[in-house]
Design an enzyme around this catalytic site. Structure first.
Site, PDB file in Angstrom:
ATOM      1  N   TYR A   1     -41.325  31.306  18.006  1.00 21.42           N
ATOM      2  CA  TYR A   1     -41.074  30.213  17.062  1.00 21.42           C
ATOM      3  C   TYR A   1     -39.784  30.487  16.306  1.00 21.42           C
ATOM      4  O   TYR A   1     -39.486  31.638  15.976  1.00 21.42           O
ATOM      5  CB  TYR A   1     -42.275  30.083  16.101  1.00 21.42           C
ATOM      6  CG  TYR A   1     -42.196  28.911  15.163  1.00 21.42           C
ATOM      7  CD1 TYR A   1     -41.876  27.636  15.645  1.00 21.42           C
ATOM      8  CD2 TYR A   1     -42.435  29.063  13.799  1.00 21.42           C
ATOM      9  CE1 TYR A   1     -41.802  26.557  14.777  1.00 21.42           C
ATOM     10  CE2 TYR A   1     -42.364  27.992  12.936  1.00 21.42           C
ATOM     11  CZ  TYR A   1     -42.046  26.732  13.430  1.00 21.42           C
ATOM     12  OH  TYR A   1     -41.956  25.668  12.575  1.00 21.42           O
TER      13      TYR A   1
ATOM     14  N   TYR B   1     -44.146  30.061   6.859  1.00 16.09           N
ATOM     15  CA  TYR B   1     -44.531  30.868   8.033  1.00 16.09           C
ATOM     16  C   TYR B   1     -44.453  32.323   7.594  1.00 16.09           C
ATOM     17  O   TYR B   1     -43.520  33.042   7.913  1.00 16.09           O
ATOM     18  CB  TYR B   1     -43.577  30.566   9.194  1.00 16.09           C
ATOM     19  CG  TYR B   1     -44.073  30.988  10.556  1.00 16.09           C
ATOM     20  CD1 TYR B   1     -45.098  30.302  11.196  1.00 16.09           C
ATOM     21  CD2 TYR B   1     -43.490  32.055  11.228  1.00 16.09           C
ATOM     22  CE1 TYR B   1     -45.529  30.669  12.455  1.00 16.09           C
ATOM     23  CE2 TYR B   1     -43.920  32.436  12.496  1.00 16.09           C
ATOM     24  CZ  TYR B   1     -44.942  31.732  13.099  1.00 16.09           C
ATOM     25  OH  TYR B   1     -45.367  32.103  14.362  1.00 16.09           O
TER      26      TYR B   1
HETATM   27  P1  NAI Z   1     -53.915  28.654  19.902  1.00 15.22           P
HETATM   28  O1  NAI Z   1     -54.858  28.767  18.786  1.00 15.22           O
HETATM   29  O2  NAI Z   1     -54.232  27.708  21.001  1.00 15.22           O
HETATM   30  O3  NAI Z   1     -53.620  30.046  20.600  1.00 15.22           O
HETATM   31  C1  NAI Z   1     -53.654  31.287  19.961  1.00 15.22           C
HETATM   32  C2  NAI Z   1     -54.709  32.110  20.674  1.00 15.22           C
HETATM   33  O4  NAI Z   1     -54.570  33.482  20.341  1.00 15.22           O
HETATM   34  C3  NAI Z   1     -56.136  31.711  20.333  1.00 15.22           C
HETATM   35  O5  NAI Z   1     -56.816  31.361  21.523  1.00 15.22           O
HETATM   36  C4  NAI Z   1     -56.718  32.992  19.742  1.00 15.22           C
HETATM   37  O6  NAI Z   1     -58.072  33.155  20.056  1.00 15.22           O
HETATM   38  C5  NAI Z   1     -55.861  34.025  20.421  1.00 15.22           C
HETATM   39  N1  NAI Z   1     -55.851  35.361  19.785  1.00 15.22           N
HETATM   40  C6  NAI Z   1     -55.623  35.669  18.491  1.00 15.22           C
HETATM   41  N2  NAI Z   1     -55.708  37.007  18.313  1.00 15.22           N
HETATM   42  C7  NAI Z   1     -55.985  37.543  19.536  1.00 15.22           C
HETATM   43  C8  NAI Z   1     -56.198  38.865  20.007  1.00 15.22           C
HETATM   44  N3  NAI Z   1     -56.147  39.922  19.177  1.00 15.22           N
HETATM   45  N4  NAI Z   1     -56.469  39.062  21.316  1.00 15.22           N
HETATM   46  C9  NAI Z   1     -56.534  38.009  22.169  1.00 15.22           C
HETATM   47  N5  NAI Z   1     -56.336  36.736  21.776  1.00 15.22           N
HETATM   48  C10 NAI Z   1     -56.073  36.502  20.470  1.00 15.22           C
HETATM   49  O7  NAI Z   1     -52.512  28.279  19.223  1.00 15.22           O
HETATM   50  P2  NAI Z   1     -51.046  28.051  19.791  1.00 15.22           P
HETATM   51  O8  NAI Z   1     -50.309  27.462  18.640  1.00 15.22           O
HETATM   52  O9  NAI Z   1     -51.038  27.341  21.069  1.00 15.22           O
HETATM   53  O10 NAI Z   1     -50.488  29.527  19.989  1.00 15.22           O
HETATM   54  C11 NAI Z   1     -50.027  30.056  21.209  1.00 15.22           C
HETATM   55  C12 NAI Z   1     -48.670  30.705  21.011  1.00 15.22           C
HETATM   56  O11 NAI Z   1     -47.709  29.687  20.723  1.00 15.22           O
HETATM   57  C13 NAI Z   1     -48.613  31.690  19.845  1.00 15.22           C
HETATM   58  O12 NAI Z   1     -47.803  32.790  20.203  1.00 15.22           O
HETATM   59  C14 NAI Z   1     -47.915  30.869  18.773  1.00 15.22           C
HETATM   60  O13 NAI Z   1     -47.261  31.670  17.819  1.00 15.22           O
HETATM   61  C15 NAI Z   1     -46.924  30.107  19.632  1.00 15.22           C
HETATM   62  N6  NAI Z   1     -46.285  28.958  18.994  1.00 15.22           N
HETATM   63  C16 NAI Z   1     -47.022  27.938  18.454  1.00 15.22           C
HETATM   64  C17 NAI Z   1     -46.412  26.867  17.834  1.00 15.22           C
HETATM   65  C18 NAI Z   1     -47.215  25.742  17.252  1.00 15.22           C
HETATM   66  O14 NAI Z   1     -46.673  24.909  16.509  1.00 15.22           O
HETATM   67  N7  NAI Z   1     -48.476  25.626  17.559  1.00 15.22           N
HETATM   68  C19 NAI Z   1     -44.939  26.773  17.725  1.00 15.22           C
HETATM   69  C20 NAI Z   1     -44.240  27.880  18.368  1.00 15.22           C
HETATM   70  C21 NAI Z   1     -44.905  28.930  18.951  1.00 15.22           C
END
Ligand code: NAI
Length: 286
Positions: free
Chosen positions: A172, A182
């Site tokens: 991000y 953030y």
């Molecule tokens: P999401 O909630 O779908 O995905 C995050 C996942 O990480 C969840 O399924 C959670 O259970 C898992 N997780 C957390 N701690 C964990 C651990 N210790 N071991 C295994 N799994 C773990 O949310 P999202 O937003 O799709 O996130 C995916 C990636 O995208 C992340 O790296 C996030 O920072 C990145 N991202 C998201 C943005 C947004 O606006 N949603 C923007 C830019 C990047």
């Protein structure tokens, strides 16, 4: 044979991981998933009960198949790292072999090799606190779950990846520009992830011919993003200020990941690829 992908960080059908899985499946890849241990039961039950069927539909009308779901906690390398309170936590006791090393071993036993590794996970327990108010614990926990987890995954999965394989993480823009809100060291964690993308591209490229890239994604209303609390504002800001004034879909990020994983991107490694309607290129809001 089609490619095989392991996607770490899917626990529902709203996030980037799910969308990436779909784009890879649409391109013919076999899908394996790593789901955070406390969420794995709900995710698997929902899958089985058909709760995600509507969002499993691929462009050709078929449903995405997930070959196997592995419980995973990417904060722990191997069983020796797991503290007693986690080991005996009832949300963890129902699952076994969920440290990174063990999951890689299971995938090897079950399937031999993979071609694509996706890291779509992050966690920062103090994300809602400004950096100035973040504790050492919160900061290190953010780095551990969001940055070192990628190093750890590569360490254990690269040896079972076929040469020419590819790895992708999600980052991000808060790593390089000020995004108030953030917090908790999450901006620092993304900066580490992006820097590591370069070093790991060198090391995994020289040693195993593996490519390493990260997608800097625009705002998406995922479960994780909702927990930060400012996601609607970020989406509105992007709509107003980005060169492309449309809502960013998770599918657009999924498609970019499928491109990066494909031979079309065979010379791209060590890169931060922006998939954000161009917002990163703006100097001022207009
Ligand atoms: P999401 O909630 O779908 O995905 C995050 C996942 O990480 C969840 O399924 C959670 O259970 C898992 N997780 C957390 N701690 C964990 C651990 N210790 N071991 C295994 N799994 C773990 O949310 P999202 O937003 O799709 O996130 C995916 C990636 O995208 C992340 O790296 C996030 O920072 C990145 N991202 C998201 C943005 C947004 O606006 N949603 C923007 C830019 C990047």
């Amino acid at each position: 044979r089609g490619k095989r992908a392991f996607i770490a960080g899917i626990a529902d059908d709203n996030g980037y991981g799910w969308a990436i899985a779909k784009s890879l499946a649409a391109a013919g890849a076999e899908i394996l998933v790593g789901t955070w241990v406390p969420a794995v039961n709900i995710f698997e039950n929902s899958l089985r009960r058909g709760k995600f069927d509507e969002s499993r539909v691929l462009p050709d009308g078929s449903l995405m198949e997930i070959t196997k779901v592995y419980p995973l906690d990417a904060v722990y390398h191997s069983p020796e790292d797991v503290p007693e309170d986690v080991k005996t936590n009832k949300r963890y006791m129902g699952s076994s072999n969920w440290t990174v090393k063990e999951v890689a071993e299971l995938v090897k036993q079950d399937f031999g090799t993979i071609d694509i590794l996706v890291h779509s996970l992050a966690n920062g327990p103090e994300v809602i606190k400004p950096l100035l108010e973040t504790s050492r614990y919160g900061y290190l926990a953010a780095i551990s779950a969001s940055s070192y987890s990628f190093v750890s995954l590569l360490k254990h999965f690269v040896p079972i990846m076929n040469p020419g394989g590819t790895t992708i993480s999600l980052t991000y823009i808060a790593s390089e520009r000020i995004i108030p809100g953030y917090g908790g060291g999450m901006s620092s964690a993304k900066a580490a992830l992006e820097s590591d993308t370069q070093v790991l591209a060198f090391e995994a490229g020289r040693k195993h011919k593996i490519r390493v890239n990260t997608i800097s994604a625009g705002p998406l209303r995922s479960r994780a993003a909702k927990a930060i609390g400012f996601i609607d504002m970020m989406i509105d800001y992007s709509l107003e200020n980005a060169p492309l004034q449309k809502e960013l879909t998770a599918e657009e990020v999924g498609n970019a990941a499928a491109f990066l994983a494909s031979p079309l991107a065979s010379a791209i490694t060590g890169a931060v690829v922006y998939v954000d309607n161009g917002l990163n290129a703006m100097g001022v809001g207009v």
